[in-house]
Each structure stands twice: as structure tokens, then as C-alpha cells.
Design an enzyme around this catalytic site. Sequence first.
Site, mmCIF file in Angstrom:
data_model
loop_
_atom_site.group_PDB
_atom_site.id
_atom_site.type_symbol
_atom_site.label_atom_id
_atom_site.label_comp_id
_atom_site.label_asym_id
_atom_site.label_seq_id
_atom_site.Cartn_x
_atom_site.Cartn_y
_atom_site.Cartn_z
ATOM 1 N N ASP A 68 0.763 -1.144 0.124
ATOM 2 C CA ASP A 68 0.060 -0.015 -0.167
ATOM 3 C C ASP A 68 0.917 1.443 -0.118
ATOM 4 O O ASP A 68 2.082 1.026 0.431
ATOM 5 C CB ASP A 68 -1.001 0.059 1.295
ATOM 6 C CG ASP A 68 -0.216 -0.122 2.500
ATOM 7 O OD1 ASP A 68 0.661 -0.674 2.573
ATOM 8 O OD2 ASP A 68 -0.513 0.706 3.494
ATOM 9 N N GLU A 133 -0.106 -0.856 6.067
ATOM 10 C CA GLU A 133 1.121 -0.334 6.699
ATOM 11 C C GLU A 133 1.030 1.202 6.760
ATOM 12 O O GLU A 133 1.318 1.711 7.805
ATOM 13 C CB GLU A 133 2.516 -0.652 6.272
ATOM 14 C CG GLU A 133 3.755 -0.487 7.012
ATOM 15 C CD GLU A 133 4.208 0.881 6.998
ATOM 16 O OE1 GLU A 133 5.067 1.125 7.865
ATOM 17 O OE2 GLU A 133 3.955 1.518 6.107
#
Length: 376
Positions: A68, A133
Site C-alpha cells: 500500500d 502499513e
Amino acid sequence: MSATLDLARQLIARRSVTPQDAGCLELVEARLKPLGFRCERFSANGVDNLWARRGEQRPLLCLAGHTDVVPTGPLEHWTSDPFTPTIRDGVLYGRGASDMKTSIAAFVTALEGFVSEHPGHAGSIAVLFTSDEEGPALDGTVKVVQALRDRGEKLDYCVVGEPTCVERLGDTIKNGRRGSLSGNLVVKGVQGHVAYPQLARNPVHEFGPALAELAQVKWDEGNEFFPPTTWQISNLNAGTGANNVIPGEMHVKFNFRFSTASTLESLQTRVVGILDKHGLKYDLEWRYDGRPFLTKPGDLVDAVGRAIQSVTGIETKISTTGGTSDGRFLADICPQVIEFGPPNATIHKVNECIRVEDIEPLRRIYQQILVNLLVK
């Protein structure tokens, strides 16, 4: 175009704004299965995580990272579309170029090269990739770590591909990170008219002396690896918006970035002690974002340092500066965690980028780390 650059571009082209993965893990999994990796997905609340392992023996070396990326911000500020990987003047531009899709690509191609050259290597290799994250980090690496712990699976070494370098590839690795502890404080007063302060109680005024003391506290001295612990207010507000109303309560958000010289309990106890000392009426909620972790010089630090020097000629430096990372979760099941990746000057910025000339050396360093730890 190198295999690593090609894969990095394919990953950047996927619009995986946290917590979306946008197909990155499918792309990675398709490359790992032919190498003999057993792939598992751990999904929770829309977050997808990949755990893949090759081998059953110890030691177990894990390569960890996230697919991500943070939002792009205003597209008009970018020189080119952030999800159209673009090379200009020897630089690859795109969201995730340095944080951390190029590291993911370099991990994968390093594994391909390593397994091809050393199919009978010692120990085992694993990868742990998440799409949570950059966001709350509640359903990503932490969930996989919990599942691995529940079934008794432990790591011996872990390399996290976070961008760690300052000026040139190889100059810095992270051998630890500070912990993060947040507080949401509500100081209670009594609302009233400013012309009749004797009928009210101003929480802003009452909090002032406590704030002054909190801002001056020396929480600890740090140690040889960590700077001293810091306390900072990140948000403070009170009032109705009118200039003739004494506020009834005041809201304060604060955060500790703390070293291994302090504990969660010691910091909480000192804060509460100061608030109580000043006679405040308050509510206080704590959020523990992660404990500090530290990997002292040893097998993993040595293996990473030797790999960097063999590829770049640089004698790397160890550091614990910066924010938190998923290393804080991995440290719960792994005694040695190191972060190493490309230069971090453009991470989270408009026109995020990485020098093309750094991409293959990054792959070679990762592959040499595997050799240093798993080839006897």
C-alpha cells in the site's frame, strides 16, 4: 530494462492507496509459487496479507514489506501521473517508487536469482507482505504475526524493505525504532460567561501549569542506540467558537516517541502524576502504537553490512531515527530485525522517485544478504 525495474513499474501502476492492494499481491504470488513457496493469504476487514514460505528448517529468514501507498495529494502538483511509472533523466517517478514498491520488486527478483543459484540452500525463506502499513496498521502485519505466533512459527532474521538511506544507496540501515504512545486527554472545566468567571472554571487556564511542566520533563537520557524520549502535543482545542464563552472542556492529543530507556508504564505513570499534582479533573485514554525494538550488532547486522559493502563499497551506518514501521510487530516473533531500502528523500512527497541506477544494486544487496545467511 532489468527484471527488477520492470516489476517495480508493474507494481507502481497498481493504484494501491492504503488499505487497497489493487492486485499487487497476486502479481508477487505468481512469481513466488514457481520458486517453491507455499503461499497463504490472511485477510481481515478488507486488508489482504501474503505469507509465503520456502523450506522447513532453521534459520528462517523473512523479507517483509507493504504494497500500500499513501494518497497522492493534488494530481496537478505531479509532473506525471503518480500511477503511470515514468522515467525522466534516469529517475523513476511514481507513488511507491521509493516507499516501497521498488523494494518489493527487488525482494522478488533477488529470490528468483538466489533460488536459481542455490536451490538447496540451508534454512528457510519467507516473505510477509501487507496492504495495511501506511494506514491504521490494525489488520496487516500485526494480524499475520498473531497467526504465526498462535501456531508456534518463529522467525530468526527479518529484513524490512523500508527506505532507510539518506544520501546514497547503502549509507544507512535501521537496527531499531522508537516506540509510539499516544494520549487523548480531556480536561474538564465549567462553561460560563466570560464576564462572570467566578461562576465558571476555565480548563485552558487550569491546564496551563501542567502543560508547562510536561513540556519541560526529561523523560530519559536515551542510550547508545536511541535518542532521549520526546513528548509532543499534536492537537489542542477548546471553546465554542464564541469569544464570550468560557469553554467547558479542553481536548489535547499528544504523543511519545520513546526509547528502550523508558517503559510504557513509566511514561503513563509520570503523566498521570503531573496531571493529578495540578488538581485537574480529566479523562485520559491511551493508545499504544508499538513498542520500541532494537537489534544489536550480530549475525543480521553483519550480514546486511557485508552485503552492502560488497555491492556498493560503502560501510553502512546503523540508526534508529524516524517513525514507526511494521518492524515493531515483527520483533515480537523475531529476535533480529533490520530495515534496509533505498534513499528516503522523496517518500510521501509529490513526485516520489528513485534513481534507476539504484534499482539493480538494491536487488544485488538483497540477494547477497540471502547468500550471507543461508549459504554455508
